[in-house]
Design an enzyme around this catalytic site. Structure first.
Site, PDB file in Angstrom:
ATOM      1  N   THR A   1      15.573  44.796  19.654  1.00 30.63           N
ATOM      2  CA  THR A   1      15.985  43.399  19.830  1.00 30.63           C
ATOM      3  C   THR A   1      15.265  42.435  18.871  1.00 30.63           C
ATOM      4  O   THR A   1      15.849  41.471  18.411  1.00 30.63           O
ATOM      5  CB  THR A   1      15.719  42.974  21.286  1.00 30.63           C
ATOM      6  OG1 THR A   1      14.446  43.490  21.672  1.00 30.63           O
ATOM      7  CG2 THR A   1      16.782  43.497  22.214  1.00 30.63           C
TER       8      THR A   1
ATOM      9  N   GLY B   1      12.344  49.112  25.949  1.00 32.48           N
ATOM     10  CA  GLY B   1      12.999  49.431  27.221  1.00 32.48           C
ATOM     11  C   GLY B   1      12.001  49.986  28.235  1.00 32.48           C
ATOM     12  O   GLY B   1      10.933  50.488  27.869  1.00 32.48           O
TER      13      GLY B   1
ATOM     14  N   GLY C   1       6.914  44.304  30.725  1.00 37.65           N
ATOM     15  CA  GLY C   1       7.856  44.648  31.781  1.00 37.65           C
ATOM     16  C   GLY C   1       9.154  43.925  31.487  1.00 37.65           C
ATOM     17  O   GLY C   1       9.191  43.063  30.607  1.00 37.65           O
TER      18      GLY C   1
ATOM     19  N   CYS D   1      13.063  38.392  25.763  1.00 36.40           N
ATOM     20  CA  CYS D   1      12.970  38.745  27.189  1.00 36.40           C
ATOM     21  C   CYS D   1      12.452  37.609  28.066  1.00 36.40           C
ATOM     22  O   CYS D   1      12.524  37.695  29.295  1.00 36.40           O
ATOM     23  CB  CYS D   1      12.122  39.991  27.364  1.00 36.40           C
ATOM     24  SG  CYS D   1      10.525  39.883  26.557  1.00 36.40           S
TER      25      CYS D   1
HETATM   26  C1  LIG Z   1       9.107  39.350  23.675  1.00 36.24           C
HETATM   27  C2  LIG Z   1      10.364  40.154  23.693  1.00 36.24           C
HETATM   28  O1  LIG Z   1      11.405  39.634  23.687  1.00 36.24           O
HETATM   29  S1  LIG Z   1      10.251  41.818  23.709  1.00 36.24           S
HETATM   30  C3  LIG Z   1      11.841  42.385  24.166  1.00 36.24           C
HETATM   31  C4  LIG Z   1      11.725  43.772  24.555  1.00 36.24           C
HETATM   32  N1  LIG Z   1      12.700  44.068  25.500  1.00 36.24           N
HETATM   33  C5  LIG Z   1      13.680  44.863  25.216  1.00 36.24           C
HETATM   34  O2  LIG Z   1      13.820  45.437  24.162  1.00 36.24           O
HETATM   35  C6  LIG Z   1      14.649  45.017  26.310  1.00 36.24           C
HETATM   36  C7  LIG Z   1      14.698  46.360  26.806  1.00 36.24           C
HETATM   37  N2  LIG Z   1      15.530  47.173  25.952  1.00 36.24           N
HETATM   38  C8  LIG Z   1      16.626  47.756  26.409  1.00 36.24           C
HETATM   39  O3  LIG Z   1      16.980  47.652  27.579  1.00 36.24           O
HETATM   40  C9  LIG Z   1      17.388  48.581  25.420  1.00 36.24           C
HETATM   41  O4  LIG Z   1      16.547  48.919  24.362  1.00 36.24           O
HETATM   42  C10 LIG Z   1      18.630  47.860  24.881  1.00 36.24           C
HETATM   43  C11 LIG Z   1      19.602  47.621  26.018  1.00 36.24           C
HETATM   44  C12 LIG Z   1      18.235  46.529  24.224  1.00 36.24           C
HETATM   45  C13 LIG Z   1      19.293  48.704  23.827  1.00 36.24           C
HETATM   46  O5  LIG Z   1      19.721  49.916  24.399  1.00 36.24           O
HETATM   47  P1  LIG Z   1      20.021  51.212  23.476  1.00 36.24           P
HETATM   48  O6  LIG Z   1      20.614  50.769  22.199  1.00 36.24           O
HETATM   49  O7  LIG Z   1      20.758  52.209  24.262  1.00 36.24           O
HETATM   50  O8  LIG Z   1      18.600  51.691  23.135  1.00 36.24           O
HETATM   51  P2  LIG Z   1      17.520  52.334  24.068  1.00 36.24           P
HETATM   52  O9  LIG Z   1      16.312  51.466  23.969  1.00 36.24           O
HETATM   53  O10 LIG Z   1      18.012  52.627  25.419  1.00 36.24           O
HETATM   54  O11 LIG Z   1      17.190  53.612  23.232  1.00 36.24           O
HETATM   55  C14 LIG Z   1      18.178  54.507  22.694  1.00 36.24           C
HETATM   56  C15 LIG Z   1      17.521  55.851  22.513  1.00 36.24           C
HETATM   57  O12 LIG Z   1      16.465  55.732  21.576  1.00 36.24           O
HETATM   58  C16 LIG Z   1      15.281  56.213  22.123  1.00 36.24           C
HETATM   59  N3  LIG Z   1      14.155  55.453  21.605  1.00 36.24           N
HETATM   60  C17 LIG Z   1      13.878  54.152  21.804  1.00 36.24           C
HETATM   61  N4  LIG Z   1      12.750  53.825  21.186  1.00 36.24           N
HETATM   62  C18 LIG Z   1      12.297  54.945  20.590  1.00 36.24           C
HETATM   63  C19 LIG Z   1      11.157  55.257  19.830  1.00 36.24           C
HETATM   64  N5  LIG Z   1      10.250  54.350  19.559  1.00 36.24           N
HETATM   65  N6  LIG Z   1      11.018  56.512  19.371  1.00 36.24           N
HETATM   66  C20 LIG Z   1      11.927  57.443  19.671  1.00 36.24           C
HETATM   67  N7  LIG Z   1      13.019  57.227  20.395  1.00 36.24           N
HETATM   68  C21 LIG Z   1      13.195  55.996  20.853  1.00 36.24           C
HETATM   69  C22 LIG Z   1      15.440  56.012  23.603  1.00 36.24           C
HETATM   70  O13 LIG Z   1      14.578  56.836  24.324  1.00 36.24           O
HETATM   71  C23 LIG Z   1      16.881  56.337  23.806  1.00 36.24           C
HETATM   72  O14 LIG Z   1      17.031  57.736  23.837  1.00 36.24           O
HETATM   73  P3  LIG Z   1      18.146  58.416  24.795  1.00 36.24           P
HETATM   74  O15 LIG Z   1      19.433  57.836  24.333  1.00 36.24           O
HETATM   75  O16 LIG Z   1      17.955  59.859  24.518  1.00 36.24           O
HETATM   76  O17 LIG Z   1      17.771  57.977  26.172  1.00 36.24           O
END
Ligand SMILES: CC(=O)SCCNC(=O)CCNC(=O)[C@H](O)C(C)(C)COP(=O)(O)OP(=O)(O)OC[C@H]1O[C@@H](n2cnc3c(N)ncnc32)[C@H](O)[C@@H]1OP(=O)(O)O
Length: 482
Positions: free
Chosen positions: A118, A199, A217, A250
């Site tokens: 993000t 995530g 979180g 977030c």
């Molecule tokens: C101050 C701030 O604003 S910080 C904001 C931080 N908050 C966030 O990012 C919100 C939480 N994130 C999420 O809910 C998700 O990442 C989303 C919805 C944004 C995106 O979802 P997706 O594109 O499906 O990515 P997601 O994070 O679930 O990861 C996809 C895959 O990559 C993998 N992956 C993510 N990061 C890594 C990493 N560093 N190394 C290896 N693999 C990784 C995940 O485990 C996942 O694997 P899977 O499909 O086998 O389960």
């Protein structure tokens, strides 16, 4: 079964950690001024490349708005540097001769930086600056969907470090984002601490690795517009925040709570400033796209524009719509609008009183987002104080946009893209993470009391006991003479 690509990734992590550790040991011998210069060079290089990196991140992830990512990159480089540039983080921090305590900063070593999709480039800039400022190296694990833009940011950072005379290998990144490599990075003995942003599954894995971890979180902050609020300003703040980078931060607002008494005025103002209120049928239709089948946030809506989200859900909304709002009365996992939505979608609740709004905010936050952030718009200091006393959040923001206030852009909080959520949110700290979270303090303590002081007895030092011995001898000789 471990595949060859996973073995290669594990080996890469080990090599990167070894190189970063060696470089960090050299960095730890540098004086504060030289480390400041290196940080200055990193911040400048990132700032100069803010637009290119913003466009790359947007193109690669499909999240957000590139122009807002330019602002995020400015924040992650220039604004973070401005805040930390005068901080004392190396060597002797303080000396109190009266108390007999001296404090020495001790770098942690090598940080493992987990980067979300993000805010990828800005988070790399920020984590590098706070780590290096505290005398640490950092090895990044990139989100797979933002790999290229993250690697490019690190190339730019490394060129800047070299120019400023910093050691090679100090900052690096896995070139393939594999789970095995990331797991190795998190549990390797050369990793001193994990800075986990992303995530929930990834943050949980960091906490379970056995290595100390500072993690975030999920957010889910409600914004309460209390009856004394300046409504046009409150609505502007909420919409500025929720539309910033299409809602990917977030700390952004996830719901609006109003009292009955101001409901009509708030709705009118929201509509005036470009909010589209969904009908019951429209809300039902969009609801299905908010979460994935596994109950986590759907990446198809994350960081997308209102029009893209409307198309996805088969809705027709005005071109001018800036956010989509659904009236909601429920809270819970089965009420998607009550949950975290990193997209321009908001829930809208109405309560009879501010006390009921207080209870509702707590219900929302205990469902999701406990320990993170909430926002209040009010001119009533008593209500604000009551909210501050009881809300399960680490940041209660007042009369400011949530996304920008929480990260310390429109408030004077530590500028940060990793926001601790405290014990209630499963984090080790409630801080906006900065350099102070990334060094230990060695305390040099001089003796100030003796055991006899603790026992309440007169102190017998060697000198006085010898004196007593001589006195006793003299007394005995005098007794004999008499
Ligand atoms: C101050 C701030 O604003 S910080 C904001 C931080 N908050 C966030 O990012 C919100 C939480 N994130 C999420 O809910 C998700 O990442 C989303 C919805 C944004 C995106 O979802 P997706 O594109 O499906 O990515 P997601 O994070 O679930 O990861 C996809 C895959 O990559 C993998 N992956 C993510 N990061 C890594 C990493 N560093 N190394 C290896 N693999 C990784 C995940 O485990 C996942 O694997 P899977 O499909 O086998 O389960």
């Amino acid at each position: 079964m471990i595949l060859d690509k996973d073995l290669a990734s594990i080996q890469e992590v080990r090599d990167l950690l070894a190189a970063s550790k060696k470089a960090q040991q050299q960095l730890a011998t540098f004086p504060q001024e030289k480390i400041n210069d290196i940080c200055h060079a990193i911040a400048n290089a990132c700032y100069e490349n803010r637009e290119k990196l913003a466009k790359m991140a947007h193109e690669e992830t499909g999240f957000g708005i590139w122009q807002d990512k330019v602002v995020k990159n400015t924040f992650g480089s220039k604004i973070v540097f401005e805040k930390i540039k005068h901080m004392k983080t190396i060597g002797i921090l303080s000396e109190n001769t009266e108390e007999g305590i001296m404090e020495v900063a001790v770098p942690l070593g090598v940080v493992a930086g987990l980067i979300p999709s993000t805010n990828p480039t800005s988070t790399v800039m920020y984590k590098t600056l706070i780590s290096v400022k505290a005398g640490n190296g950092i090895v990044f694990s990139p989100h797979p969907n933002a790999l290229k833009s993250i690697l490019e940011t690190i190339n730019i950072i490394n060129a800047a470090i070299a120019t400023a005379g910093g050691p090679a290998g100090l900052v690096s990144c896995m070139t393939k984002a594999t789970m095995q490599g990331t797991a190795e990075l998190m549990k390797h003995t050369d990793t001193a601490v994990i800075l986990a942003t992303g995530g929930s599954a990834m943050v949980k894995a960091a906490y379970s690795s056995g290595t100390p971890a500072i993690g975030v979180g999920p957010g889910n902050g409600p914004a309460f517009i209390e009856r004394t609020a300046n409504i046009p300003q409150a609505v502007k703040h909420i919409l500025d925040s929720k539309t910033f980078d299409n809602g990917t931060i977030c700390a952004s607002e996830q719901s609006i709570i109003v009292e009955e008494v101001s409901k009509a005025a708030v709705i009118a103002e929201l509509k005036k400033q470009g909010a589209h209120f969904l009908s019951v049928a429209e809300a039902k239709q969009l609801e299905k796209f908010i979460m994935r089948a596994n109950g986590t946030m759907n990446p198809l809506i994350v960081g997308k524009s209102v029009q893209r989200i409307a198309d996805l859900a088969g809705l027709t909304v005005p071109q001018s719509a800036r956010v989509l709002i659904a009236e909601e009365t429920n809270v819970g996992p089965k009420a998607p609008y009550s949950r975290e939505k990193l997209a321009p979608i908001l829930a809208f609740y109405t309560t009879a009183t501010w006390e009921a709004a207080c209870a509702l905010s707590m219900e929302i936050l205990h469902q999701e987002g406990a320990g993170h952030t909430m926002i209040i718009h009010s001119e009533d200091k008593n209500v604000i104080r009551e909210f501050a006393l009881h809300k399960p959040v680490s940041r209660l923001l007042v009369n400011t946009p949530g996304a920008l206030g929480g990260i310390g852009a429109t408030t004077n909080l530590m500028p940060a893209l990793t926001l601790g959520c405290g014990a209630v949110g499963g984090s080790s700290t409630s801080d906006n993470i900065g350099p102070a979270n990334l060094f230990n303090i060695r305390r040099v303590a001089y003796g100030k009391r003796e055991l006899e002081d603790l026992r309440g007895e007169p102190v017998s030092t060697e000198a006085t006991s010898q004196e007593q011995l001589i006195n006793t001898l003299i007394e005995k000789v005098l007794e004999r003479l008499h």
